[in-house]
Motif scaffolding. Structure first.
Motif, short mmCIF file in Angstrom:
data_model
loop_
_atom_site.label_atom_id
_atom_site.label_comp_id
_atom_site.label_asym_id
_atom_site.label_seq_id
_atom_site.Cartn_x
_atom_site.Cartn_y
_atom_site.Cartn_z
N ASP A 46 27.14 8.94 21.90
CA ASP A 46 28.65 8.43 22.22
C ASP A 46 28.31 7.25 23.14
N MET A 47 28.22 7.88 24.35
CA MET A 47 28.14 6.94 25.55
C MET A 47 26.77 6.24 26.00
N ASP A 48 25.73 7.08 25.21
CA ASP A 48 24.36 6.69 25.42
C ASP A 48 23.85 6.50 27.01
N GLN A 49 24.32 7.47 27.70
CA GLN A 49 24.26 7.38 29.16
C GLN A 49 22.94 7.72 29.69
N GLN A 50 22.22 8.92 29.14
CA GLN A 50 21.17 9.39 29.43
C GLN A 50 21.20 9.82 30.94
N GLN A 51 22.13 10.46 31.35
CA GLN A 51 22.03 10.92 32.88
C GLN A 51 22.74 12.15 33.18
N VAL A 52 23.50 12.91 32.48
CA VAL A 52 24.27 14.13 32.66
C VAL A 52 23.31 15.21 33.04
N GLY A 53 22.06 15.30 32.31
CA GLY A 53 21.25 16.45 32.70
C GLY A 53 20.77 16.23 34.08
N PRO A 54 19.87 15.21 34.34
CA PRO A 54 19.28 15.23 35.79
C PRO A 54 20.23 15.26 37.01
N MET A 55 21.54 14.61 36.61
CA MET A 55 22.63 14.94 37.62
C MET A 55 22.92 16.27 37.87
N ALA A 56 23.38 17.07 36.67
CA ALA A 56 23.69 18.46 37.04
C ALA A 56 22.40 19.12 37.56
N ALA A 57 21.37 19.01 37.23
CA ALA A 57 20.14 19.54 38.11
C ALA A 57 19.98 19.19 39.60
N THR A 58 20.24 17.82 39.72
CA THR A 58 20.41 17.47 41.10
C THR A 58 21.69 18.26 42.03
N ILE A 59 22.78 18.23 41.29
CA ILE A 59 23.87 18.88 41.84
C ILE A 59 23.41 20.60 42.23
#
Ligand SMILES: Cc1cc2nc3c(=O)[nH]c(=O)nc-3n(C[C@H](O)[C@H](O)[C@H](O)COP(=O)(O)OP(=O)(O)OC[C@H]3O[C@@H](n4cnc5c(N)ncnc54)[C@H](O)[C@@H]3O)c2cc1C
Ligand SMILES: Nc1ncnc2c1ncn2[C@@H]1O[C@H](COP(=O)(O)O)[C@@H](O)[C@H]1O
Lengths: 330, 249
Positions: free
Chosen positions: B121-134
């Motif tokens: 949908d938003m084609d962000q390609q970011q939620v996974g590595p962000m969650a991992a970093t958090i």
């Protein structure tokens, strides 16, 4: 302060193309924000040559982080180093390239800085002091303008969209030694890199992409595509449709589309490709699209700037020949 | 081994997108929603891992509206064991989404957390590595295949110009791209069984949204193209146009 930092990339000591575009995009943003533009280059010792090139694209100061610990891209160490540079420079905006590395790195930096990230950006603006970014969404079926209410603003730019521009000023290079680098692995160990072979550029980076679909009939016919790619020069790369990848004719690294790579080259040549919506998702922002298909009603012709109706196996060799002729005349 | 797969409900890739009246979202009427394709790859990898080891559980986690239950049932029908729905609005701010997911993931205590490489949908390609970093967990992105042995996951990651092989110490986060495996279809039996599998719903712990969609627009129209001609004889004219008109050669 409203300075902008471009986080750039090198491979084997050479700047990646998108890095020049990133500095150019940062210059544009810096002008709108009224700040200076710096660049950050990380890598193994001995890459100062690449850093000195950054000034030519508008980086007033290039921070050069050369260290053995930064030799290979290690996600955690790189994220720590970039985060440190952003914090110590007090930047208002940070521009990454939306490459494989940038897409891996930028979200980690965003999480470390606790600010959002707009990825794969194709445009930006500053309205009343607020940075907005334009990015394709729904696989290019729409474009969203997003507005930041956080600082610093983090963007990654889609390769091949912002045209790199050379400037007069040379710029300076300064050593950057991140303090927080840890020689521990942080639970991530890079074991090896298997190059996909050949000299050819990656499809996501190339400025000309030659893509073959099922209409190519079989893997043996890729020889003619390879010949066309060669005729087009070192900026050209081969791509493939999913049908071709699923049939095992070509590796997935070449797949263009929804579940493959997104490309935005100057010239996209679709050969024997029907133009399914999931294929268009990966290539519709190309500047010029050429399609060859034997079926005049194939949907690919609806997005193509130029089309030829006919048999790819007859047309591709001829195309390679004509391109060579043209280049010989230059 | 316990595995969590984060899945998102997104429009089917075939769907035609129409803009909503608010100017910042799509008109959902007539849109078929489904599990984001990359999340299917992640779920398939999780199911195969569980089957090959013969132990553990595959749990699904999603942040979304009421209807996301359908998508979670779809995943349960494919073979996941249970699902958690955090009811809330996943907007354009990937970091806000990652925070909400990370808070729940901490409670779920999995050895392996899988994400799709990007949402359709938003084609962000970011939620996974962000969650991992958090979460402070090792993470590999854009992984086409991986193996788990002991406490280590060996991942094949696609990068420009080749494949990178890296090792992650578990617990770890992996975001999946297309690999050699095709996601399975739910069997009739699976669909029946899914109805009785646990699906827990709770309110999402909101995180502040700091990246907002201001405007949604159709892509710039491409100027109408033209058929240059038929057969190999059209090539000369094509090359001339590419040079002189498009300035692409
Ligand atoms: C969730 C999902 C994700 C997907 N992701 C992708 C993706 O990332 N990339 C992608 O490409 N697809 C993707 N697809 C698949 C997509 O829907 C199409 O099936 C695929 O793109 C078709 O590939 P093709 O055009 O090579 O083959 P076809 O659709 O079979 O088309 C072949 C074309 O070649 C023409 N042709 C045949 N012979 C000749 C000849 N001798 N000379 C000239 N023309 C000839 C035919 O007229 C036809 O138009 C995805 C599908 C789904 C459901
Ligand atoms: N609202 C959500 N609920 C669950 N998982 C999500 C959500 N949003 C994103 N994800 C996960 O993060 C991946 C990448 O999404 P994105 O960064 O938005 O492209 C998706 O493939 C999902 O695995």
């Amino acid at each position: 302060m409203a300075d902008v930092l471009a986080v750039v990339e090198q491979r084997d000591g050479k700047l990646r193309g998108v890095s020049r575009e990133g500095v150019t995009a940062a210059v544009g943003l810096g002008e709108k924000l009224g700040g200076s533009v710096h660049a950050l280059l990380l890598g193994p010792p001995g890459i100062s040559q690449a850093a000195s090139e950054l000034g030519r694209f508008g980086a007033e100061k290039s921070l050069l982080g050369e260290a053995d610990l930064l030799s290979d891209y290690h996600p955690h160490r790189y994220a720590v180093a970039v985060t440190e540079a952003v914090k110590s420079g007090g930047y208002e905006a940070v521009v990454f390239g939306a490459t494989a590395q940038g897409k891996d790195l930028a979200p980690r930096v965003a999480a470390m800085l606790d600010v959002p990230l707009a990825s794969d950006v194709t445009g930006y603006d500053v309205v009343d002091g607020t940075v907005t970014a334009v990015r394709p969404v729904f696989s290019g079926k729409a474009f969203a303008t997003v507005a930041f209410s956080a600082s610093p603003v983090l963007l990654s730019i889609r390769p091949n969209v912002f045209q790199a521009r050379e400037r007069e000023a040379p710029g300076t290079v300064e050593a950057f030694a991140p303090q927080g680098l840890d020689s521990g692995s942080q639970g991530v160990r890079i074991k090896e890199f298997q190059a996909s072979g050949g000299e050819s550029k990656d499809v996501a980076e190339a400025s000309i992409v030659v893509t073959g679909g099922r209409g190519m009939k079989g893997p043996e016919n890729w020889e003619v595509l390879e010949d066309l790619r060669e005729a087009l020069g070192s900026d050209a790369a081969l791509g493939a449709s999913r049908a071709v990848v699923d049939a095992g004719w070509r590796p997935h690294g070449e797949q263009v589309g929804q579940t493959g790579k997104t490309v935005a080259p100057k010239l996209y040549i679709a050969l024997g490709i029907s133009g399914a919506i999931q294929h268009l998702a990966g290539m519709r922002t190309a500047q010029t699209i050429v399609a060859v298909n034997k079926d005049a009603s194939a949907p690919i012709f609806q997005v193509a700037d130029y089309g030829i109706v006919g048999d790819v196996l007859e047309i591709v060799p001829r195309l390679a020949q004509e391109v060579r002729k043209l280049k010989a005349g230059d | 081994m316990n595995i969590v797969v984060c899945i998102k409900r997104t429009p089917d890739t075939e769907t035609r997108i129409r803009l909503g009246e608010d100017g910042v979202s799509i008109d959902p009427s007539g849109v078929k929603f489904t599990m984001s394709p990359y999340d299917e790859f992640a779920l398939e990898a999780a199911l195969q891992l569980k089957e090959s080891r013969g132990d553990g559980e595959v749990a699904l986690l999603s942040l979304g509206g009421e209807k996301t239950q359908e998508t979670l049932r779809q995943g349960l029908a494919m073979g996941a064991d249970r699902a958690v729905l955090l009811q809330g609005d996943p907007g354009a701010d990937g970091l806000a989404t990652a925070k909400v997911l990370a808070a729940e993931l901490k409670e779920m205590d999995a050895s392996l957390i899988l994400f799709g490489m990007k949402g359709a949908d938003m084609d962000q390609q970011q939620v996974g590595p962000m969650a991992a970093t958090i979460l402070g967990l090792p993470c590999a992105t854009a992984v086409s295949e991986f193996q788990v042995e002991g406490e280590i996951a060996t991942c094949h990651r696609e990068v420009e110009g080749g494949l990178e092989v890296l090792e992650l110490d578990l617990p770890a986060v992996i975001t999946m791209t297309k690999g050699k495996v095709e996601p399975r279809y739910a069997s009739l039996k699976g669909i029946m069984a899914a109805k009785r599998k646990p699906l827990e719903t709770k309110a999402a712990q909101g995180a502040e949204t700091r990246l907002m969609v201001k405007e949604l627009a159709y892509p710039p129209e491409r100027p109408a193209g033209r058929i240059v001609g038929e057969g190999p004889d059209a090539v000369t004219e094509l090359v001339r146009l590419l040079r002189e008109e498009a300035k692409a050669l």
